[in-house]
Motif scaffolding. Structure first.
Motif, PDB file in Angstrom:
ATOM      1  N   VAL A 165       0.854  -1.190   0.000  1.00  0.00           N
ATOM      2  CA  VAL A 165       0.000   0.000   0.000  1.00  0.00           C
ATOM      3  C   VAL A 165       0.888   1.237   0.000  1.00  0.00           C
ATOM      4  O   VAL A 165       2.058   1.186   0.407  1.00  0.00           O
ATOM      5  CB  VAL A 165      -0.924   0.040   1.247  1.00  0.00           C
ATOM      6  CG1 VAL A 165      -1.914  -1.099   1.227  1.00  0.00           C
ATOM      7  CG2 VAL A 165      -0.109   0.037   2.533  1.00  0.00           C
ATOM      8  N   PRO A 166       0.372   2.383  -0.461  1.00  0.00           N
ATOM      9  CA  PRO A 166       1.159   3.625  -0.415  1.00  0.00           C
ATOM     10  C   PRO A 166       1.470   4.007   1.035  1.00  0.00           C
ATOM     11  O   PRO A 166       0.633   3.844   1.927  1.00  0.00           O
ATOM     12  CB  PRO A 166       0.242   4.649  -1.070  1.00  0.00           C
ATOM     13  CG  PRO A 166      -0.714   3.851  -1.881  1.00  0.00           C
ATOM     14  CD  PRO A 166      -0.913   2.569  -1.130  1.00  0.00           C
ATOM     15  N   LEU A 167       2.667   4.518   1.262  1.00  0.00           N
ATOM     16  CA  LEU A 167       3.087   4.922   2.603  1.00  0.00           C
ATOM     17  C   LEU A 167       3.097   6.443   2.708  1.00  0.00           C
ATOM     18  O   LEU A 167       3.576   7.132   1.802  1.00  0.00           O
ATOM     19  CB  LEU A 167       4.487   4.374   2.916  1.00  0.00           C
ATOM     20  CG  LEU A 167       4.614   2.858   2.982  1.00  0.00           C
ATOM     21  CD1 LEU A 167       6.061   2.461   3.241  1.00  0.00           C
ATOM     22  CD2 LEU A 167       3.697   2.288   4.060  1.00  0.00           C
ATOM     23  N   PRO A 168       2.585   6.973   3.800  1.00  0.00           N
ATOM     24  CA  PRO A 168       2.612   8.421   3.985  1.00  0.00           C
ATOM     25  C   PRO A 168       4.019   8.895   4.349  1.00  0.00           C
ATOM     26  O   PRO A 168       4.910   8.091   4.648  1.00  0.00           O
ATOM     27  CB  PRO A 168       1.646   8.640   5.145  1.00  0.00           C
ATOM     28  CG  PRO A 168       1.767   7.391   5.948  1.00  0.00           C
ATOM     29  CD  PRO A 168       1.960   6.291   4.945  1.00  0.00           C
ATOM     30  N   ARG A 169       4.208  10.184   4.332  1.00  0.00           N
ATOM     31  CA  ARG A 169       5.457  10.759   4.822  1.00  0.00           C
ATOM     32  C   ARG A 169       5.644  10.353   6.282  1.00  0.00           C
ATOM     33  O   ARG A 169       4.669  10.353   7.057  1.00  0.00           O
ATOM     34  CB  ARG A 169       5.423  12.279   4.724  1.00  0.00           C
ATOM     35  CG  ARG A 169       5.371  12.825   3.325  1.00  0.00           C
ATOM     36  CD  ARG A 169       4.879  14.263   3.304  1.00  0.00           C
ATOM     37  NE  ARG A 169       5.632  15.110   4.217  1.00  0.00           N
ATOM     38  CZ  ARG A 169       5.156  16.251   4.738  1.00  0.00           C
ATOM     39  NH1 ARG A 169       3.908  16.633   4.476  1.00  0.00           N
ATOM     40  NH2 ARG A 169       5.908  16.984   5.525  1.00  0.00           N
ATOM     41  N   PRO A 170       6.850  10.025   6.695  1.00  0.00           N
ATOM     42  CA  PRO A 170       7.074   9.616   8.087  1.00  0.00           C
ATOM     43  C   PRO A 170       6.593  10.627   9.113  1.00  0.00           C
ATOM     44  O   PRO A 170       6.125  10.249  10.188  1.00  0.00           O
ATOM     45  CB  PRO A 170       8.594   9.440   8.149  1.00  0.00           C
ATOM     46  CG  PRO A 170       8.996   9.103   6.753  1.00  0.00           C
ATOM     47  CD  PRO A 170       8.073   9.895   5.877  1.00  0.00           C
ATOM     48  N   VAL A 171       6.679  11.912   8.766  1.00  0.00           N
ATOM     49  CA  VAL A 171       6.298  12.939   9.736  1.00  0.00           C
ATOM     50  C   VAL A 171       4.811  12.858  10.085  1.00  0.00           C
ATOM     51  O   VAL A 171       4.394  13.235  11.180  1.00  0.00           O
ATOM     52  CB  VAL A 171       6.647  14.346   9.198  1.00  0.00           C
ATOM     53  CG1 VAL A 171       5.749  14.717   8.027  1.00  0.00           C
ATOM     54  CG2 VAL A 171       6.533  15.388  10.293  1.00  0.00           C
ATOM     55  N   ILE A 172       4.002  12.347   9.165  1.00  0.00           N
ATOM     56  CA  ILE A 172       2.558  12.297   9.405  1.00  0.00           C
ATOM     57  C   ILE A 172       2.236  11.351  10.557  1.00  0.00           C
ATOM     58  O   ILE A 172       1.407  11.629  11.422  1.00  0.00           O
ATOM     59  CB  ILE A 172       1.805  11.881   8.133  1.00  0.00           C
ATOM     60  CG1 ILE A 172       2.090  12.869   6.990  1.00  0.00           C
ATOM     61  CG2 ILE A 172       0.304  11.795   8.397  1.00  0.00           C
ATOM     62  CD1 ILE A 172       1.727  14.302   7.299  1.00  0.00           C
ATOM     63  N   GLY A 173       2.912  10.214  10.593  1.00  0.00           N
ATOM     64  CA  GLY A 173       2.664   9.272  11.678  1.00  0.00           C
ATOM     65  C   GLY A 173       3.218   9.738  13.001  1.00  0.00           C
ATOM     66  O   GLY A 173       2.718   9.345  14.063  1.00  0.00           O
ATOM     67  N   ALA A 174       4.229  10.609  12.952  1.00  0.00           N
ATOM     68  CA  ALA A 174       4.886  11.039  14.184  1.00  0.00           C
ATOM     69  C   ALA A 174       4.292  12.303  14.782  1.00  0.00           C
ATOM     70  O   ALA A 174       4.496  12.582  15.972  1.00  0.00           O
ATOM     71  CB  ALA A 174       6.380  11.260  13.915  1.00  0.00           C
ATOM     72  N   MET A 175       3.552  13.074  13.992  1.00  0.00           N
ATOM     73  CA  MET A 175       3.101  14.371  14.500  1.00  0.00           C
ATOM     74  C   MET A 175       1.946  14.197  15.484  1.00  0.00           C
ATOM     75  O   MET A 175       1.198  13.213  15.438  1.00  0.00           O
ATOM     76  CB  MET A 175       2.677  15.275  13.350  1.00  0.00           C
ATOM     77  CG  MET A 175       1.387  14.889  12.667  1.00  0.00           C
ATOM     78  SD  MET A 175       1.049  15.977  11.262  1.00  0.00           S
ATOM     79  CE  MET A 175      -0.615  15.442  10.815  1.00  0.00           C
ATOM     80  N   PRO A 176       1.777  15.175  16.394  1.00  0.00           N
ATOM     81  CA  PRO A 176       0.667  15.096  17.352  1.00  0.00           C
ATOM     82  C   PRO A 176      -0.670  15.257  16.655  1.00  0.00           C
ATOM     83  O   PRO A 176      -0.741  15.804  15.547  1.00  0.00           O
ATOM     84  CB  PRO A 176       0.941  16.270  18.297  1.00  0.00           C
ATOM     85  CG  PRO A 176       1.744  17.231  17.489  1.00  0.00           C
ATOM     86  CD  PRO A 176       2.590  16.390  16.573  1.00  0.00           C
ATOM     87  N   ARG A 177      -1.708  14.767  17.277  1.00  0.00           N
ATOM     88  CA  ARG A 177      -3.058  14.901  16.735  1.00  0.00           C
ATOM     89  C   ARG A 177      -3.806  16.003  17.474  1.00  0.00           C
ATOM     90  O   ARG A 177      -3.707  16.123  18.698  1.00  0.00           O
ATOM     91  CB  ARG A 177      -3.834  13.582  16.870  1.00  0.00           C
ATOM     92  CG  ARG A 177      -3.228  12.431  16.075  1.00  0.00           C
ATOM     93  CD  ARG A 177      -3.318  12.693  14.580  1.00  0.00           C
ATOM     94  NE  ARG A 177      -2.911  11.532  13.798  1.00  0.00           N
ATOM     95  CZ  ARG A 177      -1.700  11.354  13.281  1.00  0.00           C
ATOM     96  NH1 ARG A 177      -0.747  12.267  13.489  1.00  0.00           N
ATOM     97  NH2 ARG A 177      -1.427  10.283  12.564  1.00  0.00           N
ATOM     98  N   TYR A 178      -4.549  16.798  16.720  1.00  0.00           N
ATOM     99  CA  TYR A 178      -5.360  17.842  17.350  1.00  0.00           C
ATOM    100  C   TYR A 178      -6.497  17.193  18.121  1.00  0.00           C
ATOM    101  O   TYR A 178      -7.176  16.304  17.612  1.00  0.00           O
ATOM    102  CB  TYR A 178      -5.919  18.783  16.286  1.00  0.00           C
ATOM    103  CG  TYR A 178      -6.583  20.014  16.860  1.00  0.00           C
ATOM    104  CD1 TYR A 178      -5.872  21.192  17.023  1.00  0.00           C
ATOM    105  CD2 TYR A 178      -7.919  19.989  17.246  1.00  0.00           C
ATOM    106  CE1 TYR A 178      -6.468  22.318  17.553  1.00  0.00           C
ATOM    107  CE2 TYR A 178      -8.523  21.110  17.781  1.00  0.00           C
ATOM    108  CZ  TYR A 178      -7.795  22.275  17.926  1.00  0.00           C
ATOM    109  OH  TYR A 178      -8.395  23.391  18.468  1.00  0.00           O
ATOM    110  N   VAL A 179      -6.694  17.635  19.352  1.00  0.00           N
ATOM    111  CA  VAL A 179      -7.766  17.087  20.197  1.00  0.00           C
ATOM    112  C   VAL A 179      -8.849  18.152  20.337  1.00  0.00           C
ATOM    113  O   VAL A 179      -8.654  19.161  21.016  1.00  0.00           O
ATOM    114  CB  VAL A 179      -7.238  16.694  21.585  1.00  0.00           C
ATOM    115  CG1 VAL A 179      -8.373  16.133  22.436  1.00  0.00           C
ATOM    116  CG2 VAL A 179      -6.111  15.675  21.461  1.00  0.00           C
TER     117      VAL A 179
END
Length: 367
Positions: free
Chosen positions: A11-25
Motif C-alpha cells: 500500500v502507499p506509505l505516507p510521509r514519516p512525519v505524518i505518523g509522528a506528529m501530534p493529533r489535534y484534540v
C-alpha cells in the motif's frame, strides 16, 4: 546464488512525519443524553448568530450551487477598512489555522525552523510538522506568559518564522506592548513574526500590544485573526491575516481556491456591519470572565491573568481527573484537559459558569 528479494510494499506509505506528529484534540462534545452537557471545552461564545447575521446566512444558503468569490473581494475590503489598511494588506482563508498554515507554506522550506511558545495553541506543532519545518518550543514563564527573552534567544540562522499568541491559548495572558517591542528589537528583520490575535476582541488590558499599531513599526510582522471566537462564526471557518503587501502576497498565493465559502463571506461582512452589537455580547463574556476568575481563585486554583474568553487552571496531573469529575456532575460540564499540565475552561453563560464553579468546589472538597 540467489539474493534475498526486497520486500514489496502493498500500500502507499505516507510521509514519516505524518505518523509522528501530534493529533489535534477537539473540545469534548460529550455523549448524547436527555440533558445536554454544558460545553465549555472549545472556546466558543455561548450565543447564536445575531438575527441580522442569521438572515444574511439564510439568504446566502440559496446560492450554494455557485462557487464563491475566490478572492473574497467584498470581505477583504471591509476587513481592510476595519483594521485601517489597504485591501492588498489582507488575505482571507478557511479559519485562522488555515491562514497560519499558508504563512508557513509561503515562507518555510524543509529544514527551516519555526519558534513558538509552549504550551500554546496545539495546532502550531501540527502545522509545523505538515509544513516540514523543525519546531522549536520555548516554555512559557511560570505565570503562563510567553518568555519572550528566551524566544528571542532561540532564534537561529535557520529560523524563518516566530509565532506569538496574544492572548495565549490556553494559558490566558496577553503580550504587553513593552515586552513585544523589546522582542521585535531583538529579532532579526529577516525573521517573520506572526502575532496570533484570535481572542483580541476580549482584551481589556490597556498594556496589551496593539497589533495594527505594531504593523506600522515592524515590516516583518503579520497579524492573524479569526471570526470563530468573538464573532460567533466558528462553524463557518473564516480567518484572515494582515500585514505589509509584500509579505501578504506570497501567503495569498498559497490559499486554496474557493476555500472561503460564499456563506462565510457574507456572514463575516454582516458581522462587521453589526460590530457594535457584537461588542455588546463580547462585553457580556468579559463581564462573566471577570466574575468567574476571582471566584475560581477563591477555590484555591492559581489562575493566570485571563485576557481571552477562557481561563486556565494549571493543575498538573490533576487535569484529567478534574475534567472527568466535571463531566460526571449534574448537569455535566465539559472542559478541555491537557494531560499533566492543566485545564482550560471557556466562559459561558451565568448559569453555565455557576454550574462549573460548583463542580470545581466539589472537586476541591474531595481532594
Amino acid at each position: 546464488m540467489s539474493t534475498p528479494s526486497t520486500p514489496q510494499v502493498s500500500v502507499p506509505l505516507p510521509r514519516p512525519v505524518i505518523g509522528a506528529m501530534p493529533r489535534y484534540v477537539p473540545g469534548s462534545r460529550g455523549p448524547a443524553s436527555a440533558v445536554p452537557p454544558i460545553k465549555l471545552s472549545s472556546n466558543e461564545v455561548p450565543f447564536g448568530p445575531l438575527p441580522s447575521v442569521m438572515e444574511t446566512i439564510t439568504r446566502a444558503a440559496g446560492t450554494i450551487n455557485r462557487y464563491p468569490d475566490m478572492f473574497s473581494v467584498d470581505l477583504t475590503a471591509r476587513l481592510a477598512a476595519h483594521v485601517g489598511v489597504e485591501p492588498s494588506h489582507v488575505v482571507t482563508g478557511g479559519g485562522s489555522v488555515a491562514v497560519l498554515a499558508h504563512v508557513l507554506q509561503a515562507y518555510c522550506d524543509a529544514g527551516d525552523q519555526v519558534v513558538y511558545a509552549w504550551r500554546s495553541f496545539e495546532a502550531y506543532p501540527i502545522i509545523a510538522a505538515i509544513s516540514g519545518v523543525d519546531a522549536v518550543q520555548v516554555p512559557n514563564a511560570p505565570d503562563g506568559r510567553h518568555d519572550l527573552a528566551s524566544m528571542a534567544a532561540a532564534v537561529t540562522d535557520r529560523t524563518k518564522v516566530v509565532i506569538l499568541c496574544s492572548p495565549n491559548n490556553p494559558t490566558g495572558p496577553s503580550i504587553d506592548h513593552d515586552s513585544f517591542e523589546a522582542f521585535m528589537a531583538a529579532v532579526p528583520r529577516r525573521v517573520l513574526v506572526v502575532l496570533d490575535e484570535a481572542y483580541v476582541e476580549f482584551v481589556r488590558n490597556s498594556a496589551t500590544v496593539d497589533g495594527p499599531g505594531a504593523l506600522t513599526r515592524h515590516p516583518n510582522l503579520i497579524l492573524v485573526r479569526t471570526f470563530s471566537k468573538a464573532y460567533g462564526l466558528a462553524g463557518l471557518r473564516i480567518g484572515y491575516a494582515v500585514g505589509p503587501e509584500d509579505l501578504i502576497a506570497p501567503v495569498r498565493a498559497c490559499v486554496m481556491p474557493f476555500s472561503v465559502s460564499a456563506v462565510a463571506q457574507v456572514a463575516a461582512v454582516a458581522s462587521l456591519d453589526a460590530f457594535d452589537e457584537l461588542l455588546e455580547r463580547v462585553d457580556q463574556v468579559v463581564a462573566e470572565r471577570d466574575r468567574v476568575v476571582p471566584a475560581v481563585r477563591e477555590l484555591g486554583f492559581a489562575v493566570p491573568d485571563a485576557d481571552g474568553n477562557f481561563c486556565w487552571l494549571p493543575v498538573g496531573d490533576a487535569a484529567a481527573p478534574l475534567a472527568q469529575r466535571l463531566s460526571e456532575i449534574e448537569p455535566s460540564v465539559l472542559v478541555r484537559p491537557f494531560a499533566g499540565e492543566g485545564v482550560r475552561i471557556t466562559i459561558g453563560t451565568v448559569g453555565e459558569n455557576d454550574a462549573m464553579i460548583a463542580g470545581l468546589a466539589a472537586f476541591e472538597q474531595r481532594n
